[in-house]
Enzyme design. Structure first.
Site, PDB file in Angstrom:
ATOM      1  N   ARG A 250       0.836  -1.204   0.000  1.00  0.00           N
ATOM      2  CA  ARG A 250       0.000   0.000   0.000  1.00  0.00           C
ATOM      3  C   ARG A 250       0.869   1.251   0.000  1.00  0.00           C
ATOM      4  NH1 ARG A 250      -3.064  -3.935   1.878  1.00  0.00           N
ATOM      5  NH2 ARG A 250      -5.342  -3.815   1.823  1.00  0.00           N
TER       6      ARG A 250
ATOM      7  N   ASP B  37      -5.083 -15.116   6.795  1.00  0.00           N
ATOM      8  CA  ASP B  37      -3.765 -15.553   6.314  1.00  0.00           C
ATOM      9  C   ASP B  37      -3.064 -16.478   7.313  1.00  0.00           C
ATOM     10  OD1 ASP B  37      -4.124 -14.152   4.006  1.00  0.00           O
ATOM     11  OD2 ASP B  37      -2.961 -12.412   4.635  1.00  0.00           O
TER      12      ASP B  37
ATOM     13  N   ARG C  34      -6.119 -23.132  -0.389  1.00  0.00           N
ATOM     14  CA  ARG C  34      -5.465 -23.434   0.889  1.00  0.00           C
ATOM     15  C   ARG C  34      -6.253 -24.407   1.754  1.00  0.00           C
ATOM     16  NH1 ARG C  34      -2.920 -17.451   2.309  1.00  0.00           N
ATOM     17  NH2 ARG C  34      -1.119 -17.662   0.929  1.00  0.00           N
TER      18      ARG C  34
ATOM     19  N   ARG D  21       2.732 -19.466   2.315  1.00  0.00           N
ATOM     20  CA  ARG D  21       2.206 -19.823   3.644  1.00  0.00           C
ATOM     21  C   ARG D  21       2.075 -21.341   3.821  1.00  0.00           C
ATOM     22  NH1 ARG D  21       1.721 -14.790   5.388  1.00  0.00           N
ATOM     23  NH2 ARG D  21       0.694 -13.290   4.041  1.00  0.00           N
TER      24      ARG D  21
HETATM   25  C1  S3P Z   1      -4.695  -8.612   1.790  1.00  0.00           C
HETATM   26  C2  S3P Z   1      -5.968  -9.000   2.068  1.00  0.00           C
HETATM   27  C3  S3P Z   1      -6.368 -10.401   2.228  1.00  0.00           C
HETATM   28  C4  S3P Z   1      -5.156 -11.292   2.499  1.00  0.00           C
HETATM   29  C5  S3P Z   1      -4.026 -11.003   1.567  1.00  0.00           C
HETATM   30  C6  S3P Z   1      -3.570  -9.558   1.697  1.00  0.00           C
HETATM   31  C7  S3P Z   1      -4.419  -7.175   1.614  1.00  0.00           C
HETATM   32  O1  S3P Z   1      -6.999 -10.839   1.037  1.00  0.00           O
HETATM   33  O2  S3P Z   1      -5.526 -12.647   2.407  1.00  0.00           O
HETATM   34  O3  S3P Z   1      -2.917 -11.849   1.885  1.00  0.00           O
HETATM   35  O4  S3P Z   1      -3.240  -6.779   1.632  1.00  0.00           O
HETATM   36  O5  S3P Z   1      -5.389  -6.419   1.461  1.00  0.00           O
HETATM   37  P1  S3P Z   1      -8.565 -10.527   0.771  1.00  0.00           P
HETATM   38  O6  S3P Z   1      -8.750  -9.120   1.034  1.00  0.00           O
HETATM   39  O7  S3P Z   1      -8.822 -10.857  -0.651  1.00  0.00           O
HETATM   40  O8  S3P Z   1      -9.295 -11.431   1.697  1.00  0.00           O
END
Ligand code: S3P
Length: 429
Positions: free
Chosen positions: A26, A312, A343, A387
């Site tokens: 981000r 996660d 997963r 993971r």
């Molecule tokens: C993430 C959101 C999650 C997570 C991914 C990272 C993020 O996915 O599983 O590893 O950085 O916004 P989802 O938002 O699709 O559930």
């Protein structure tokens, strides 16, 4: 690359949690949206965050290093190019989905590609609302990448209630909304909140959920940020510390954002001996050192509403459940089938390979735990998923004979130092 895992007695010592990839990606993408200099300290070397840097570079961001920090000068919203060619998002769902919001919003023509795993993951959830906002997007059959964004006109704002608890979807629409008159995303089940916090978006808690507002008038903050340690990476040591007898591990500098740290509460109610030390806040993120000491574990049931907060961490929580004294269950986690691999299937296979009885549901697993479990030696398939590779390593090292992990290099996606840290904690460093 196969990685041989020899039996480990106990794990002792301290490691620094690697920088959080969700926050780092981000930071890179949001820095693109201002033409001022953003300063990012502790940017990760892991593959996904590095991919995010390459992506913003191909959209015109300038990236430099100063005093160990990353200095990113973006283009600003108005300075994004009309055409950007092909942009490779590698293995990163976060980069692809968030970047999709930016490209749709800015009307930049581009093609987003990904590796084999990312090219199988559904993009329908982002394509549908972005098209509703006016974006012209072509996807491969099955609504997967490559995604082609046609150079386009300004988007129309929408009020969008999230049909699935996904921070990536939420962030995608909020980013597209930064190019509209007004867009509101309504979140009924909380998911990680880094986007709204880092962009300083206006939120309102209402009866039906959280309303998050964004618009072209909202100023994108210029970031001066230190990336906290990744709770999701730390979770591997929290579980390992609990299940390897005689262990005491400290994971330093771990991010403790309460939309991420559900696994902490789950492990504690299973009887894990975890304490938080040296807590402080950097930017808007709480950070602390996590100390875990081995202990007996009780089974647990993870409720569907807890899932987004530990999504996660479920692969490694499943490993903890295999050592609990009874039957544990998690349901409501169908999203797990849409990650870097399926997963639910991968975790069921890894536990069965280790000799654990598992029942698989569409949306979760029932795991028959045994505190006396001695995992069977196996060649664990990581399915090229970081993971799954790390969760396999944690169960494999608890066995009494050598095992191996296939495609062990997958850990580089989020935790390049994982194998070094494992060796160090096992006294082999
Ligand atoms: C993430 C959101 C999650 C997570 C991914 C990272 C993020 O996915 O599983 O590893 O950085 O916004 P989802 O938002 O699709 O559930």
């Amino acid at each position: 690359m196969n990685r041989v895992i020899s039996p480990v007695h106990s794990l002792n010592g301290s490691v620094q949690a690697p920088p959080d990839k969700s926050i780092a990606q981000r930071a890179a993408l949001f820095s693109l949206l201002t033409d001022k200099e953003s300063v990012i300290c502790n940017y990760p070397q892991a593959a996904d965050p590095q991919t995010a840097l390459l992506c913003i570079k191909s959209l015109g961001a300038k990236i430099a290093r100063r005093n160990g920090n990353l200095i990113i000068t973006g283009t600003g919203r108005a300075g994004l190019p009309k055409n950007a060619g092909t942009i490779d998002c590698g293995n990163s769902g976060t980069t692809m989905r968030l970047l999709a919001g930016i490209l749709a919003g800015s009307g930049t023509g581009a093609i987003l590609t990904g590796d084999t795993s990312l090219s199988k993951r559904t993009m329908k959830r982002i394509i549908d609302p972005l098209r509703k906002m006016g974006a012209e997007i072509r996807a491969a059959e099955g609504d997967v990448a490559p995604l082609q964004f046609l150079p386009g006109n300004p988007l129309t704002g929408i009020d969008f209630e999230l049909p699935v608890a996904s921070a990536q979807l939420k962030s995608c629409i909020l980013l597209a909304g930064l190019f509209t008159d007004a867009t509101t995303v309504i979140e009924t089940v909380p998911s990680r909140n880094h986007t709204e916090k880092m962009l300083n978006l206006r939120t309102e808690q209402k009866a039906g959920g959280l309303w998050i507002h964004t618009s072209r008038d909202h100023p994108v903050p210029v970031l001066d940020i230190t990336i906290p340690g990744d709770f999701s990476s730390a979770a591997f040591w929290l579980v390992a510390g609990a299940i390897y007898p005689g262990s005491k591990i400290v994971v330093k500098g771990t991010g403790l954002n309460n939309t991420r740290s559900g696994a902490l509460e789950i492990l504690k109610r299973m009887g894990a001996d975890i304490t938080i030390e040296n807590e402080f806040t950097t930017g808007s993120e709480p950070i602390g050192d996590l100390r875990v000491v081995s202990s007996a574990l009780k089974p647990t049931i993870i409720q569907p509403e807890e899932i987004p907060n530990c999504i996660d961490e479920l692969p490694v929580l499943a490993v903890a459940m295999a050592f609990a004294d009874g039957v544990s269950v998690f349901r409501g986690a169908a999203e797990l089938r849409h990650k870097e691999c399926d997963r639910i299937d991968a975790v069921a296979r890894l536990l069965r390979s280790a000799g654990v009885a598992v029942t698989e549901f569409d949306d979760g697993l029932e795991i028959h735990g045994n505190p006396g479990l001695i995992p069977k030696p196996a060649l664990f398939n990581s399915y090229h998923d970081h993971r799954i590779a790390m969760a396999s390593a944690i169960i494999a090292g608890r066995g009494s004979k050598e095992s191996a992990i296939e495609h062990a290099e997958a850990v580089n996606v989020s935790y390049a130092e994982f194998w070094n840290h494992f060796d160090k904690l096992a006294g082999r460093g």
